[in-house]
Design a protein around this motif. Sequence first.
Motif: not given
Length: 190
Positions: A1-19
């Motif tokens: 499904x196509x997204x119409x907006x990217x203006x929203x909060x996002x979690x960083x994609x590399x959170x798995x690196x954090x303790x």
Amino acid sequence: MEKKSHFHFRYPPNLHELDLATLVSMYRERGMPKKAKVGEYFACSATHRMVKNAKWWFGLYYSQNAWDKLLTKGSEGYPLTETELNILGLVFDAGDKAVNRDYVEENCGTISKLIYMIINDLKEFGFLTIEDNDRLLITPRGEKALQGITKRIYDKKFTPEMLLVNQEQGPAPKMEHARKKKDDEQASLF
């Protein structure tokens, strides 16, 4: 499904690196007002303007005006991301059948430690209820929040196709298997 907006909060994609301690601290600090030191400024991640006061989001800063615009209808001040869309959507899509918390944690596209905290917060905000046996149910407030974030991202009401678990990941990679040669074709090593 196509997204119409990217203006929203996002979690960083590399959170798995954090303790875990760092992840919990960063999660709890999101949305906290920060004031720049004397002679310093923050750059708003949405407007790129220099500001003295901002709200913090996993290392990014947003002016109050930008933060307010990122909040979606029905969120009641809770910063919703695609992860919350997936959590609320999985529960909503189940209808009258309650969904198990483990299933939701496995199918939201991010680490289960983060999902665990988000589910607890969604419960505290009144968007979800949790039954004794870790089964999740969506509340009317949760439905409004879900519709708000789907309207922002997809410019439509929620449909199950928006869920990460229902999106096509493309064709599965094909693995070629080596054909075993007959013994008589094999050279003897002895």
